[in-house]
Design a protein around this motif. Structure first.
Motif, PDB file in Angstrom:
ATOM      1  N   HIS B 145     -39.197 -38.197   4.770  1.00  0.00           N
ATOM      2  CA  HIS B 145     -38.665 -37.171   5.658  1.00  0.00           C
ATOM      3  C   HIS B 145     -39.535 -35.929   5.664  1.00  0.00           C
ATOM      4  O   HIS B 145     -39.620 -35.235   6.660  1.00  0.00           O
ATOM      5  CB  HIS B 145     -37.297 -36.707   5.199  1.00  0.00           C
ATOM      6  N   GLU B 215     -21.001 -39.235   8.835  1.00  0.00           N
ATOM      7  CA  GLU B 215     -20.816 -38.102   7.934  1.00  0.00           C
ATOM      8  C   GLU B 215     -19.644 -38.322   6.988  1.00  0.00           C
ATOM      9  O   GLU B 215     -19.625 -37.803   5.876  1.00  0.00           O
ATOM     10  CB  GLU B 215     -20.626 -36.817   8.734  1.00  0.00           C
ATOM     11  N   PHE B 218     -21.086 -40.274   3.963  1.00  0.00           N
ATOM     12  CA  PHE B 218     -22.008 -39.556   3.091  1.00  0.00           C
ATOM     13  C   PHE B 218     -21.422 -38.259   2.570  1.00  0.00           C
ATOM     14  O   PHE B 218     -22.059 -37.564   1.787  1.00  0.00           O
ATOM     15  CB  PHE B 218     -23.310 -39.257   3.840  1.00  0.00           C
ATOM     16  N   THR B 220     -21.103 -35.455   3.969  1.00  0.00           N
ATOM     17  CA  THR B 220     -21.949 -34.312   4.291  1.00  0.00           C
ATOM     18  C   THR B 220     -21.223 -33.420   5.277  1.00  0.00           C
ATOM     19  O   THR B 220     -20.258 -33.831   5.927  1.00  0.00           O
ATOM     20  CB  THR B 220     -23.253 -34.773   4.944  1.00  0.00           C
ATOM     21  N   MET B 225     -26.954 -33.915   8.760  1.00  0.00           N
ATOM     22  CA  MET B 225     -27.336 -34.424   7.451  1.00  0.00           C
ATOM     23  C   MET B 225     -27.036 -35.914   7.336  1.00  0.00           C
ATOM     24  O   MET B 225     -27.746 -36.654   6.649  1.00  0.00           O
ATOM     25  CB  MET B 225     -26.605 -33.658   6.344  1.00  0.00           C
ATOM     26  N   ALA B 226     -25.985 -36.376   8.043  1.00  0.00           N
ATOM     27  CA  ALA B 226     -25.696 -37.811   8.029  1.00  0.00           C
ATOM     28  C   ALA B 226     -26.858 -38.585   8.633  1.00  0.00           C
ATOM     29  O   ALA B 226     -27.246 -39.646   8.141  1.00  0.00           O
ATOM     30  CB  ALA B 226     -24.416 -38.097   8.798  1.00  0.00           C
ATOM     31  N   ARG B 227     -27.450 -38.017   9.715  1.00  0.00           N
ATOM     32  CA  ARG B 227     -28.624 -38.675  10.297  1.00  0.00           C
ATOM     33  C   ARG B 227     -29.772 -38.727   9.294  1.00  0.00           C
ATOM     34  O   ARG B 227     -30.441 -39.748   9.143  1.00  0.00           O
ATOM     35  CB  ARG B 227     -29.083 -37.913  11.544  1.00  0.00           C
ATOM     36  N   SER B 228     -29.985 -37.595   8.596  1.00  0.00           N
ATOM     37  CA  SER B 228     -31.072 -37.548   7.623  1.00  0.00           C
ATOM     38  C   SER B 228     -30.877 -38.597   6.532  1.00  0.00           C
ATOM     39  O   SER B 228     -31.791 -39.358   6.208  1.00  0.00           O
ATOM     40  CB  SER B 228     -31.122 -36.138   7.023  1.00  0.00           C
ATOM     41  N   HIS B 229     -29.659 -38.669   5.974  1.00  0.00           N
ATOM     42  CA  HIS B 229     -29.408 -39.638   4.905  1.00  0.00           C
ATOM     43  C   HIS B 229     -29.528 -41.067   5.417  1.00  0.00           C
ATOM     44  O   HIS B 229     -30.048 -41.943   4.718  1.00  0.00           O
ATOM     45  CB  HIS B 229     -28.008 -39.419   4.321  1.00  0.00           C
ATOM     46  N   SER B 230     -29.037 -41.294   6.664  1.00  0.00           N
ATOM     47  CA  SER B 230     -29.124 -42.648   7.201  1.00  0.00           C
ATOM     48  C   SER B 230     -30.569 -43.069   7.367  1.00  0.00           C
ATOM     49  O   SER B 230     -30.916 -44.229   7.148  1.00  0.00           O
ATOM     50  CB  SER B 230     -28.429 -42.727   8.550  1.00  0.00           C
ATOM     51  N   LEU B 232     -32.996 -42.222   5.464  1.00  0.00           N
ATOM     52  CA  LEU B 232     -33.480 -42.651   4.146  1.00  0.00           C
ATOM     53  C   LEU B 232     -33.034 -44.086   3.870  1.00  0.00           C
ATOM     54  O   LEU B 232     -33.825 -44.921   3.404  1.00  0.00           O
ATOM     55  CB  LEU B 232     -32.960 -41.698   3.068  1.00  0.00           C
ATOM     56  N   GLY B 233     -31.750 -44.389   4.190  1.00  0.00           N
ATOM     57  CA  GLY B 233     -31.265 -45.748   3.958  1.00  0.00           C
ATOM     58  C   GLY B 233     -32.037 -46.772   4.758  1.00  0.00           C
ATOM     59  O   GLY B 233     -32.419 -47.835   4.253  1.00  0.00           O
TER      60      GLY B 233
END
Lengths: 125, 263
Positions: B145, B215, B218, B220, B225-230, B232-233
């Motif tokens: 990221h 969200e 996660f 969040t 932030m949910a998009r960011s974490h997704s 990463l997944g």
């Protein structure tokens, strides 16, 4: 202080470039595979180390305090990690290539009247 | 008559066609070209939209990752499927079970750098290097990221670390650490992880790969932030598939499909 550090780094980088030139000339001019690998392996390792060390020294030129300039210190540590990695892997790669060449019966060029004592070592192989 | 003559003619014709194609390109840095339009004034364009909006919408500083893994998530998912399909094709063509035919007998059982003295040098260096390579690969995957990198690059590094084990010792060493069962499972698991991140929003009533609704999963604040974490997944899924397929292709090619000895 700053000027001294920059001069040291420039000297390191120029020495590294000089050895790069030597490695390139050796790679082109030496007669056989082993001599060429000798030039490429030794020259490449030493010159990469010197150039990257020069970069690391150059990073020190506006280093004032540890608490303020720790990102600079991080860059230096990363450069030193690259130096360590090249120092480990480049000679190993040269060694592996040499051995592969030997096992594929690439004959070295040997002067008249001299014997290849490596043959004796490898008879049992 | 002369194969080199025909090859030269083919190369020259292909080169001329490629050079002719270049003449249609916009000049370098042309502000009116489709890729750059809107950056220096003019009509708004997609690239300007990504530069201005993508950080606010995804909270990912690396534009490349946000475009690759979120805006063009379909594209990346099927890129991963292409990698998986390549591995399956190699497996289907080369892998042979229990046949002791001529190919198996003539396959080299000893590594060419498997001599008595050089095994120590190469083996020791690889033993030192492999953990560093793997940790750096994990860093590249997890840091996609914020800096150049991501699932494909990190996955290739992870796969290369296993190939390094196979090259330094022999294939059986590497297969002991990463068996055929493991890499086949992990390759499929990577695709399932990616597709799972696509199906979860569908279960919650949104579009496929619309990460914003995750969200709740996660915990969040906000869909960004949910998009960011997704992302990463998704990158982890890509890395698993690429790592496994890299090693699967190497293992099958180097041992002619037998997975015994080999290079």
């Amino acid at each position: 202080m700053t000027v001294t550090i920059i001069v040291i780094s420039v000297i390191l980088i120029l020495t590294g470039i000089f050895f790069f030139l030597g490695a390139a000339v050796g790679l082109l001019r030496f007669p056989d595979f082993y001599a060429r690998m000798h030039a490429a392996g030794k020259g490449d390792t030493l010159s990469s180390l010197l150039v990257i060390l020069g970069f690391a020294v150059y990073q020190l030129h506006d280093f004032h305090s540890l608490s303020h300039d720790w990102p600079t210190l991080l860059v230096i540590l990363k450069l030193l990690a690259v130096v360590l990695f090249i120092f480990l892997t480049s000679p190993t790669a040269t060694s592996a290539l040499m051995d592969a060449g030997w096992e594929d019966n690439v004959k070295p060029i040997i002067a008249e009247g001299r014997s290849n004592h490596l043959e004796d070592d490898c008879d049992d192989a | 008559m002369n194969p080199k003559l025909y090859a030269s003619i083919a190369v020259i014709i292909t080169g001329l066609v490629l050079l002719y194609g270049i003449s249609d390109f916009p000049t370098f840095g042309d502000p009116r070209s489709p890729a750059n339009s809107g950056v220096e004034g003019g009509a708004p364009s997609t690239s300007l939209y990504y530069i201005n909006e993508s950080y606010g919408a995804t909270k990912v500083p690396n534009l490349v990752t946000s475009v690759l893994a979120d805006y063009r998530g379909y594209d990346t998912m099927f890129e991963t499927v292409v990698v998986f399909a390549a591995g399956m094709a190699i497996f289907a063509i080369l892998r042979c079970f229990g046949r002791d035919d001529e190919a198996v007998i003539t396959a080299p059982t000893k590594s060419s750098i498997d001599g008595d003295h050089n095994r120590i040098i190469v083996g020791t260096t690889c033993r030192l290097a492999v953990p560093v390579v793997q940790i750096f690969a994990l860093y590249v995957v997890a840091h996609g990221h914020h800096s150049p990198g991501g699932g494909f690059q990190g996955g290739v590094m992870l796969g290369a670390s296993f190939i390094l084990i196979a090259l330094a010792g022999n294939l059986n060493d590497a297969l002991g650490r990463f068996s055929e069962r493991s890499y086949m499972t992990l390759a499929s698991l990577g695709i399932i992880i990616y597709a799972g991140f696509g199906v979860l929003p569908q279960v919650l009533g949104k579009n496929f790969l619309d990460f914003g609704v995750l969200e709740k999963f996660f915990l969040t604040d906000g869909p960004e932030m949910a998009r960011s974490h997704s992302m990463l997944g998704v990158e982890i899924g890509v890395a698993l598939t690429v790592m496994s397929i890299m090693f699967a292709i190497f293992a099958n090619l180097s041992s002619r499909g037998t997975l015994k000895g080999g290079l």
